[in-house]
Write an enzyme that holds these catalytic residues in place. Structure first.
Site, short mmCIF file in Angstrom:
data_model
loop_
_atom_site.label_atom_id
_atom_site.label_comp_id
_atom_site.label_asym_id
_atom_site.label_seq_id
_atom_site.Cartn_x
_atom_site.Cartn_y
_atom_site.Cartn_z
N HIS A 235 0.87 -1.19 0.00
CA HIS A 235 0.00 0.00 0.00
C HIS A 235 0.90 1.23 0.00
O HIS A 235 1.70 1.41 -0.93
CB HIS A 235 -0.93 -0.11 1.20
CG HIS A 235 -1.98 0.94 1.32
ND1 HIS A 235 -2.27 1.84 0.33
CD2 HIS A 235 -2.84 1.25 2.34
CE1 HIS A 235 -3.24 2.65 0.72
NE2 HIS A 235 -3.61 2.31 1.95
N HIS A 274 -2.86 -2.34 -9.72
CA HIS A 274 -3.83 -1.72 -8.82
C HIS A 274 -5.09 -2.56 -8.79
O HIS A 274 -5.47 -3.12 -9.82
CB HIS A 274 -4.17 -0.29 -9.29
CG HIS A 274 -4.77 0.53 -8.21
ND1 HIS A 274 -6.11 0.51 -7.94
CD2 HIS A 274 -4.20 1.37 -7.31
CE1 HIS A 274 -6.35 1.32 -6.92
NE2 HIS A 274 -5.21 1.86 -6.52
N ASP A 330 2.43 5.32 -6.82
CA ASP A 330 3.69 5.19 -6.10
C ASP A 330 4.90 5.08 -7.02
O ASP A 330 6.04 5.14 -6.56
CB ASP A 330 3.65 3.96 -5.19
CG ASP A 330 2.63 4.14 -4.07
OD1 ASP A 330 2.73 5.16 -3.38
OD2 ASP A 330 1.75 3.29 -3.92
N1 CMC Z 1 4.32 -7.04 -10.25
C1 CMC Z 1 4.19 -8.26 -10.83
N2 CMC Z 1 3.03 -8.91 -10.94
C2 CMC Z 1 1.95 -8.33 -10.42
C3 CMC Z 1 2.00 -7.05 -9.80
C4 CMC Z 1 3.24 -6.42 -9.72
N3 CMC Z 1 3.35 -5.22 -9.16
N4 CMC Z 1 0.77 -6.72 -9.37
C5 CMC Z 1 -0.04 -7.74 -9.72
N5 CMC Z 1 0.67 -8.71 -10.35
C6 CMC Z 1 0.15 -9.96 -10.91
C7 CMC Z 1 -0.11 -10.99 -9.82
O1 CMC Z 1 1.02 -11.79 -9.57
C8 CMC Z 1 -1.27 -11.75 -10.42
O2 CMC Z 1 -0.76 -12.61 -11.43
P1 CMC Z 1 -1.38 -14.08 -11.64
O3 CMC Z 1 -2.75 -13.84 -12.19
O4 CMC Z 1 -0.45 -14.74 -12.61
O5 CMC Z 1 -1.39 -14.75 -10.30
C9 CMC Z 1 -2.07 -10.67 -11.15
O6 CMC Z 1 -1.11 -9.66 -11.49
C10 CMC Z 1 -3.19 -10.06 -10.30
O7 CMC Z 1 -2.60 -9.52 -9.12
P2 CMC Z 1 -3.25 -9.52 -7.68
O8 CMC Z 1 -2.16 -9.66 -6.66
O9 CMC Z 1 -4.39 -10.50 -7.64
O10 CMC Z 1 -3.87 -8.06 -7.64
P3 CMC Z 1 -4.42 -7.33 -6.36
O11 CMC Z 1 -5.52 -6.47 -6.79
O12 CMC Z 1 -4.68 -8.29 -5.24
O13 CMC Z 1 -3.15 -6.46 -5.87
C11 CMC Z 1 -1.65 -4.68 -5.68
C12 CMC Z 1 -3.04 -5.11 -6.14
C13 CMC Z 1 -1.54 -3.16 -5.76
C14 CMC Z 1 -1.43 -5.11 -4.19
C15 CMC Z 1 -0.58 -5.36 -6.58
O14 CMC Z 1 -0.75 -4.94 -7.92
C16 CMC Z 1 0.84 -5.12 -6.11
O15 CMC Z 1 1.34 -5.84 -5.24
N6 CMC Z 1 1.53 -4.06 -6.64
C17 CMC Z 1 2.86 -3.71 -6.18
C18 CMC Z 1 2.76 -2.89 -4.92
C19 CMC Z 1 2.25 -1.50 -5.20
O16 CMC Z 1 2.73 -0.82 -6.11
N7 CMC Z 1 1.32 -1.06 -4.36
C20 CMC Z 1 0.75 0.30 -4.47
C21 CMC Z 1 -0.67 0.27 -4.92
S1 CMC Z 1 -1.34 1.83 -5.43
C22 CMC Z 1 -1.32 2.91 -4.11
C23 CMC Z 1 -1.69 2.35 -2.79
O17 CMC Z 1 -2.65 1.60 -2.62
O18 CMC Z 1 -1.01 2.72 -1.86
#
Ligand code: CMC
Length: 396
Positions: A235, A274, A330
């Site tokens: 986050h 996201h 971010d």
């Molecule tokens: N790098 C690589 N793969 C990713 C990423 C990433 N940053 N984000 C998602 N994926 C992949 C994930 O592995 C999954 O793949 P598969 O279908 O093969 O298993 C697919 O994309 C769907 O991801 P998810 O984890 O189910 O998505 P989510 O909605 O649960 O997570 C998130 C959203 C923001 C936690 C995630 O995208 C992430 O970890 N991003 C990196 C951390 C980040 O930048 N966070 C800031 C978010 S925006 C501002 C805030 O909230 O503070």
């Protein structure tokens, strides 16, 4: 309970009705109270946007002056709170200091504690507003003290004749009693950064705020809890993680091997992806403009080249295209903060200050909601039942 739905991570669960922030994740639209984030970032100040979020409409100039002076009159923090902050280790993470100080503030203002005064205190709008002034007023001071602590310099007192962001920069940097004033370009850049971070509907920390507030606890404890949720690297801690990732990549030649490791799920591409945006995050676009404004004054940060190349590679790679992964807020914010001279561990703090406006808007909305009930999700129990108890001496 026959209709109970299993929804880990709340992908499809709406827990409240809200009129604060609208997001269209497919079109890349973000609006606060109906106003586009682009218009607000271009024309408003952060303090004005905080008013909009909390009270639902843009203030008149009289309302804005009064609101600003109420907040700025609450920027000083209690001497005992300063002592508490000074008791942290010299290398304490500023976010840990912010969370602890906010939590401690609940002990300084018992008038806001329903455990002592009764839950009816939250029918009193003036009393609620006073806590809002205090939290918005004191957060930048706490953040600045945490920063000064980290760099081993004396804490600075606020100067209430300055603007909100100007005063924050002043408390960070002031070295002597001379007429130090932060650069207007940097003040405006920080104001824009604060505006785009101010709210984002039910992100994890705001959902936490609403969950904690649903118990009717005081707002200081709820904000401390929300800030703890924000601290995590998935986050608000992501901006800090992005900077460390860019430093670890080190040069443009290392990008392909880094992305290979991401695709093999050995690591995440921080600042990408996201839950709601499945197209370009509109805040990332504004951030790119702010980056140019800050670079024009302070020079280009060498990490920018790695970041732009990383973005270019990712946006043309099947793995990221198939999963609709785009840069989020971010991805570029850390580079701006770094160029402005902030240490990396201050980044989540810089996210928390403006997001407090959003948390408080949701606090106000929630407490006035006739449908308010304590948040109490259910689980799907998969454990054992009806086990025969074995006395300690008979266990193997
Ligand atoms: N790098 C690589 N793969 C990713 C990423 C990433 N940053 N984000 C998602 N994926 C992949 C994930 O592995 C999954 O793949 P598969 O279908 O093969 O298993 C697919 O994309 C769907 O991801 P998810 O984890 O189910 O998505 P989510 O909605 O649960 O997570 C998130 C959203 C923001 C936690 C995630 O995208 C992430 O970890 N991003 C990196 C951390 C980040 O930048 N966070 C800031 C978010 S925006 C501002 C805030 O909230 O503070």
């Amino acid at each position: 309970f026959g209709t109970m739905i299993y929804d880990p991570g709340y992908y499809n669960t709406a827990v409240c009705k809200s009129q604060i922030t609208y997001i269209d994740g497919d079109q890349g639209i973000l609006e606060y109270r109906g106003y586009s984030i682009e218009d607000l970032a271009a024309n408003s100040s952060f303090v004005e946007v905080a008013y909009l979020l909390i009270f639902g409409s843009l203030p008149s100039s009289n309302q804005l002056n009064l609101w600003n002076s109420k907040i700025m009159n609450h920027t000083f923090i209690h001497e005992n709170l300063i002592q508490l902050m000074k008791s942290f280790r010299y290398d304490a993470h500023p976010m840990g200091m912010l969370i602890s100080s906010m939590s401690a503030m609940s002990t300084f203002y018992p008038e806001a504690n329903p455990a002592l005064k009764g839950a009816d205190i939250y029918k009193n709008k003036a009393l609620m507003n006073k806590q809002i002034f205090r939290i918005l007023g004191k957060l930048p001071t706490i953040a600045a003290c945490a920063y000064r602590h980290r760099i081993g310099r004396p804490y600075n007192n606020p100067t209430n004749t300055l603007s909100y962001t100007e005063n924050f920069l002043y408390m960070l940097d002031r070295l002597s009693e001379t007429n130090y004033k932060p650069h207007p370009v940097l003040t405006r850049a920080l104001d824009k950064l604060f505006i785009i971070h101010a709210d984002h509907e039910l992100n994890c920390s705001t959902a936490t705020m609403r969950q904690i507030a649903s118990t009717l606890v005081d707002p200081y404890s709820a904000v401390a809890g929300a800030a703890s949720a924000l601290y995590g690297p998935l986050h608000g801690g992501a901006n800090e993680a992005v900077l460390r990732m860019l430093e670890q990549i080190g040069s443009v030649e290392n990008i392909p091997s880094f992305l290979e490791a991401v695709k093999q799920k050995k690591q995440r591409l921080m600042g990408f992806g996201h839950r709601v945006y499945k197209s370009y995050d509109p805040r990332a676009k504004i951030l790119k403009e702010v980056t140019q404004e800050v670079f024009a004054l302070l020079g280009k940060n060498p990490l920018m080249e790695i970041a732009t190349e990383l973005e270019r590679h990712a946006l043309t790679d099947r793995y990221f295209i198939d999963r609709q992964l785009y840069p989020n807020v971010d991805f570029y914010s850390g580079i701006i903060y770094k160029t402005m001279g902030f240490p990396t561990d201050m980044f989540p703090v810089l996210f928390s200050i403006p997001r407090a406006a959003g948390w408080l808007a949701h606090w106000v909305e929630e407490l006035s909601d006739a449908d308010l009930r304590i948040f109490r999700p259910r689980q799907i129990y998969l454990g054992k039942r009806g086990e025969k108890y074995i006395p300690l001496e008979n266990r193997v």
